[in-house]
Design a protein around this motif. Structure first.
Motif, short mmCIF file in Angstrom:
data_model
loop_
_atom_site.label_atom_id
_atom_site.label_comp_id
_atom_site.label_asym_id
_atom_site.label_seq_id
_atom_site.Cartn_x
_atom_site.Cartn_y
_atom_site.Cartn_z
N HIS A 139 0.82 -1.05 0.08
CA HIS A 139 0.10 0.02 0.02
C HIS A 139 0.96 1.31 -0.11
CE1 HIS A 139 -2.65 3.01 1.66
NE2 HIS A 139 -3.65 2.41 1.08
N ALA A 140 0.58 2.22 -0.96
CA ALA A 140 1.35 3.34 -1.04
C ALA A 140 1.63 4.06 0.33
CB ALA A 140 0.81 4.48 -1.80
N ALA A 141 1.01 4.01 1.47
CA ALA A 141 1.10 4.75 2.54
C ALA A 141 1.96 3.78 3.41
CB ALA A 141 -0.23 4.93 3.19
N LEU A 142 2.24 2.52 3.16
CA LEU A 142 3.12 1.77 4.09
C LEU A 142 4.23 1.34 3.87
CD1 LEU A 142 0.31 -1.23 4.62
CD2 LEU A 142 0.77 0.62 5.99
N GLN A 143 4.86 1.30 2.62
CA GLN A 143 6.24 1.15 2.08
C GLN A 143 6.73 -0.07 2.67
OE1 GLN A 143 7.34 2.83 -0.24
NE2 GLN A 143 5.44 3.91 -0.40
N THR A 184 6.78 -6.67 2.36
CA THR A 184 6.34 -7.74 2.70
C THR A 184 4.85 -7.77 3.18
OG1 THR A 184 6.99 -7.43 4.92
CG2 THR A 184 8.48 -8.84 3.66
N ALA A 185 3.79 -6.79 2.46
CA ALA A 185 2.65 -6.75 2.69
C ALA A 185 1.77 -7.39 1.53
CB ALA A 185 2.31 -5.20 2.39
N ALA A 202 3.85 -17.78 6.48
CA ALA A 202 4.86 -18.77 5.83
C ALA A 202 5.42 -18.51 4.59
CB ALA A 202 3.68 -19.91 5.63
N ARG A 203 4.85 -17.47 3.76
CA ARG A 203 5.12 -16.84 2.76
C ARG A 203 6.13 -15.62 2.96
NH1 ARG A 203 -0.16 -18.65 -0.64
NH2 ARG A 203 0.52 -20.34 -1.18
N GLY A 204 6.42 -15.43 3.94
CA GLY A 204 7.48 -14.05 4.36
C GLY A 204 6.67 -12.91 4.85
N GLY A 205 5.37 -12.89 4.70
CA GLY A 205 4.58 -11.62 4.83
C GLY A 205 4.59 -11.29 6.41
N THR A 206 4.57 -9.80 6.40
CA THR A 206 4.48 -9.43 7.69
C THR A 206 3.27 -8.45 8.16
OG1 THR A 206 6.02 -7.65 7.24
CG2 THR A 206 7.10 -9.67 8.18
N LEU A 207 2.74 -8.18 7.21
CA LEU A 207 1.46 -7.36 7.11
C LEU A 207 0.36 -7.53 6.37
CD1 LEU A 207 1.54 -3.87 8.15
CD2 LEU A 207 0.35 -4.17 5.94
N ILE A 208 -0.88 -7.35 6.55
CA ILE A 208 -2.24 -7.82 5.72
C ILE A 208 -2.63 -6.32 6.01
CG2 ILE A 208 -3.23 -8.83 7.56
CD1 ILE A 208 -4.54 -10.46 5.45
N TRP A 209 -3.22 -5.84 4.58
CA TRP A 209 -4.02 -4.70 4.53
C TRP A 209 -5.34 -5.14 3.59
CZ3 TRP A 209 -4.84 -1.66 0.19
CH2 TRP A 209 -4.06 -2.04 -1.04
N MET A 210 -6.33 -4.27 3.81
CA MET A 210 -7.52 -4.30 2.82
C MET A 210 -8.23 -3.04 2.65
SD MET A 210 -8.81 -5.34 6.03
CE MET A 210 -8.59 -6.91 6.17
N ASN A 211 -9.01 -2.76 1.75
CA ASN A 211 -9.99 -1.75 1.39
C ASN A 211 -11.02 -2.59 2.03
OD1 ASN A 211 -8.15 -0.06 0.32
ND2 ASN A 211 -8.52 -0.88 -1.53
N ALA A 212 -11.77 -2.14 3.28
CA ALA A 212 -12.91 -2.66 3.66
C ALA A 212 -14.17 -2.02 3.32
CB ALA A 212 -12.62 -3.07 5.23
N LYS A 255 -2.97 -4.98 9.55
CA LYS A 255 -2.68 -5.57 11.09
C LYS A 255 -1.30 -6.12 10.66
CE LYS A 255 -4.12 -9.66 13.57
NZ LYS A 255 -5.33 -10.68 13.56
N SER A 256 -0.30 -5.99 11.42
CA SER A 256 0.88 -6.47 11.53
C SER A 256 0.87 -7.93 11.93
CB SER A 256 1.97 -5.63 12.55
OG SER A 256 2.06 -4.08 11.99
N LEU A 257 1.62 -8.60 11.17
CA LEU A 257 1.46 -10.14 11.58
C LEU A 257 2.87 -10.79 12.48
CD1 LEU A 257 -0.23 -11.61 8.14
CD2 LEU A 257 -1.24 -11.05 10.18
N SER A 258 2.61 -11.81 13.02
CA SER A 258 3.66 -12.40 13.97
C SER A 258 3.13 -13.73 14.13
CB SER A 258 4.24 -11.51 15.07
OG SER A 258 3.40 -11.40 16.06
N LYS A 259 3.99 -14.52 14.65
CA LYS A 259 3.51 -15.88 14.87
C LYS A 259 2.44 -15.94 16.21
CE LYS A 259 6.72 -18.60 12.87
NZ LYS A 259 6.28 -18.63 11.59
N SER A 260 2.79 -14.87 17.05
CA SER A 260 1.74 -14.56 18.19
C SER A 260 0.60 -14.11 17.85
CB SER A 260 2.55 -13.76 19.19
OG SER A 260 2.77 -12.48 18.92
#
Length: 156
Positions: free
Chosen positions: A65-69, A72-73, A104-114, A147-152
């Motif tokens: 997302h342009a605002a995130l830079q 791994t999103a 599992a694919r190395g991503g650390t953040l998920i975002w969406m247009n809800a 949302k930032s992702l981590s194992k926890s």
């Protein structure tokens, strides 16, 4: 209803149209279900099956997302559950499975247009609004959420 067997598995974009179309693009041509990026090798689609029936889908695209830079999103798109199967935890299960697979694919953040009607659903799953809301003609008000992702964040 008695106990059903369910599974979540990877599907193709074309199979996802079977739920995307009636839930998100009702009354529009089937071609409107295709998203730019659906067929990229970094994109994956999940289907939720009860017995052998596909009742829910979600698409995840490696996309900043342009605002995130953040390289791994992943963007969540096309989340849909057939109307007679909504409010049963299917959407929750799809999002949680997607989060695990993104990690599992190395991503650390998920975002969406809800869509406005979905904001509370995503907030309950730990997502937060950021950026300015915007309107999509004939669809409605949307909020960018992340949302930032981590194992926890994906366990239990």
């Amino acid at each position: 209803m008695k106990s059903s067997h369910f599974s979540i598995k990877e599907i193709t974009a074309t199979i996802a149209f079977n739920v995307r179309h009636p839930v998100l693009r009702e009354g529009k041509p089937i071609e409107s279900c295709h998203f730019s990026g659906d067929d990229l090798p970094t994109t994956f689609h999940l289907g939720y099956y009860i017995d052998q029936q596909l009742v829910g889908v979600v698409t995840l695209m490696k996309n900043n997302h342009a605002a995130l830079q953040i390289d791994t999103a992943f963007q969540l798109r096309g989340m849909a559950v057939l109307s007679n199967f909504q409010k049963r935890g299917i959407g929750d299960a799809l999002v949680k499975k997607a989060e695990t697979m993104i990690l599992a694919r190395g991503g650390t953040l998920i975002w969406m247009n809800a869509r406005e009607i979905a904001v509370q659903f995503y907030e309950k799953l730990g997502y937060e609004k950021f950026a300015k809301p915007f309107n999509i003609p004939k669809i409605g008000l949307h909020f960018v959420m992340k949302k930032s992702l981590s194992k926890s964040t994906t366990s239990g």
